[in-house]
Design an enzyme around this catalytic site. Structure first.
Site, PDB file in Angstrom:
ATOM      1  N   HIS A 129       0.845  -1.194   0.000  1.00 58.37           N
ATOM      2  CA  HIS A 129       0.000   0.000   0.000  1.00 58.37           C
ATOM      3  C   HIS A 129       0.887   1.253   0.000  1.00 58.37           C
ATOM      4  O   HIS A 129       1.719   1.449   0.894  1.00 58.37           O
ATOM      5  CB  HIS A 129      -0.898  -0.031   1.241  1.00 58.37           C
ATOM      6  CG  HIS A 129      -2.098   0.859   1.147  1.00 58.37           C
ATOM      7  ND1 HIS A 129      -2.854   1.183   2.251  1.00 58.37           N
ATOM      8  CD2 HIS A 129      -2.695   1.469   0.093  1.00 58.37           C
ATOM      9  CE1 HIS A 129      -3.859   1.965   1.881  1.00 58.37           C
ATOM     10  NE2 HIS A 129      -3.779   2.143   0.562  1.00 58.37           N
ATOM     11  N   ASP A 133      -5.594   4.368   3.956  1.00 53.00           N
ATOM     12  CA  ASP A 133      -7.025   4.536   3.694  1.00 53.00           C
ATOM     13  C   ASP A 133      -7.690   5.110   4.934  1.00 53.00           C
ATOM     14  O   ASP A 133      -7.492   4.609   6.047  1.00 53.00           O
ATOM     15  CB  ASP A 133      -7.665   3.189   3.339  1.00 53.00           C
ATOM     16  CG  ASP A 133      -7.194   2.643   2.014  1.00 53.00           C
ATOM     17  OD1 ASP A 133      -6.672   3.439   1.206  1.00 53.00           O
ATOM     18  OD2 ASP A 133      -7.347   1.427   1.799  1.00 53.00           O
ATOM     19  N   HIS A 182     -14.138   4.722   0.582  1.00 55.09           N
ATOM     20  CA  HIS A 182     -13.106   5.169   1.518  1.00 55.09           C
ATOM     21  C   HIS A 182     -12.302   6.278   0.814  1.00 55.09           C
ATOM     22  O   HIS A 182     -12.511   6.556  -0.364  1.00 55.09           O
ATOM     23  CB  HIS A 182     -12.181   4.020   1.939  1.00 55.09           C
ATOM     24  CG  HIS A 182     -11.336   3.496   0.853  1.00 55.09           C
ATOM     25  ND1 HIS A 182     -11.805   2.650  -0.147  1.00 55.09           N
ATOM     26  CD2 HIS A 182     -10.007   3.722   0.555  1.00 55.09           C
ATOM     27  CE1 HIS A 182     -10.839   2.350  -0.979  1.00 55.09           C
ATOM     28  NE2 HIS A 182      -9.728   3.002  -0.590  1.00 55.09           N
ATOM     29  N   HIS A 184      -8.431   7.160  -0.213  1.00 58.66           N
ATOM     30  CA  HIS A 184      -7.017   6.799  -0.279  1.00 58.66           C
ATOM     31  C   HIS A 184      -6.210   8.089  -0.241  1.00 58.66           C
ATOM     32  O   HIS A 184      -6.369   8.977  -1.080  1.00 58.66           O
ATOM     33  CB  HIS A 184      -6.727   6.031  -1.577  1.00 58.66           C
ATOM     34  CG  HIS A 184      -5.280   5.689  -1.737  1.00 58.66           C
ATOM     35  ND1 HIS A 184      -4.694   4.594  -1.126  1.00 58.66           N
ATOM     36  CD2 HIS A 184      -4.280   6.311  -2.452  1.00 58.66           C
ATOM     37  CE1 HIS A 184      -3.426   4.554  -1.439  1.00 58.66           C
ATOM     38  NE2 HIS A 184      -3.150   5.593  -2.253  1.00 58.66           N
TER      39      HIS A 184
END
Length: 263
Positions: A156, A160, A235, A237
């Site tokens: 990642h 998030d 969500h 990011h």
């Protein structure tokens, strides 16, 4: 031997006789023109003396009266000039007093205006330099560098933040929008060049509310959260980068904490 007075001789003239003689003498003098010449001169001399005496007294009286009037006029003029001078001095003093009041009022107004402007600048400086969460009251649902097949790089590249679809997304700090549109796997995304030279990215938005080149401040709404692009659900990011290019990412949580945001 007795002497006798002859009749008609050596008698004392009677009063009537003397008066008659005087009248006769005057008549004779008048006839010769002596009295006619002397009398007017004597009368004129007496009149001149009388006139001279009367004129002197009258002239002295006039001179004294004129001096008194002149003195009164001078005193009156002096009093009037003094009153004018006092009135002018009072007018100048009042004008100076009003001017001083005006100067103080202007100085006070200027000081208050400068204080307000300084306070506004300070507030703006704090606002511009104050960072905040991109979604108010949110929390990190997926941490930085988490591994998995969901990310093309194998980990990642951001974090998030939990957000339901349509939640307000704001700029974490002040900067200029350098990208606003479709970002492939990021879906609808925005990239902002921050005033300190760093970059922040906001991905998977349901809508975008800014355009490239637009200046934004800390807390300004830039879009709404969603689930566009490579996403498994609504969500936000969020990434922090050293450049606008993919792969220059840094720990976004550490970045926000360095700027005073509690995450």
């Amino acid at each position: 031997m007795a002497f006798t007075r002859a009749a008609g001789k050596h008698r004392r003239p009677s009063v009537l006789s003397r008066k008659s003689a005087n009248i006769a003498g005057v008549a004779a003098l008048t006839t010769t023109g002596v009295i006619g010449t002397l009398a007017p001169q004597a009368i004129a001399a007496e009149q001149d003396l009388a006139a001279e005496d009367t004129g002197t007294i009258r002239a002295v009286a006039l001179d004294h009266s004129a001096a008194t009037v002149a003195q009164r006029i001078e005193e009156q003029a002096h009093a009037q000039q003094k009153a004018l001078d006092e009135a002018e001095a009072a007018r100048k003093a009042e004008a100076e007093r009003k001017a001083e009041i005006k100067r103080k009022a202007e100085a006070r107004a200027k000081k208050e205006r400068e204080e307000r402007e300084r306070a506004a600048r300070e507030a703006e400086r704090k606002r511009l330099n104050t960072f905040r969460l991109p979604v108010a009251g949110s929390y990190v649902s997926t941490s930085y560098k988490s591994g998995g097949s969901l990310w093309s790089s194998g980990s990642h590249s951001g974090v998030d933040f939990h957000a339901s679809s349509g939640s307000s997304v704001v700029a974490v700090g002040s900067g200029t929008v350098v990208e606003a549109g479709w970002g492939g796997a990021y879906g609808n995304n925005i990239v902002i060049r921050m005033n300190d030279g760093s970059y922040t990215q906001y991905g998977h938005l349901s809508s975008i509310g800014v355009s490239v080149g637009q200046s934004v401040g800390s807390g300004d709404q830039i879009g709404l959260s969603g689930s566009t692009g490579n996403s498994t659900g609504p969500h936000l990011h969020f990434e922090a980068r050293t450049s606008p290019e993919y792969g220059s990412d840094i720990d976004p949580v550490a970045y926000l904490r360095e700027h005073g945001v509690s995450v």
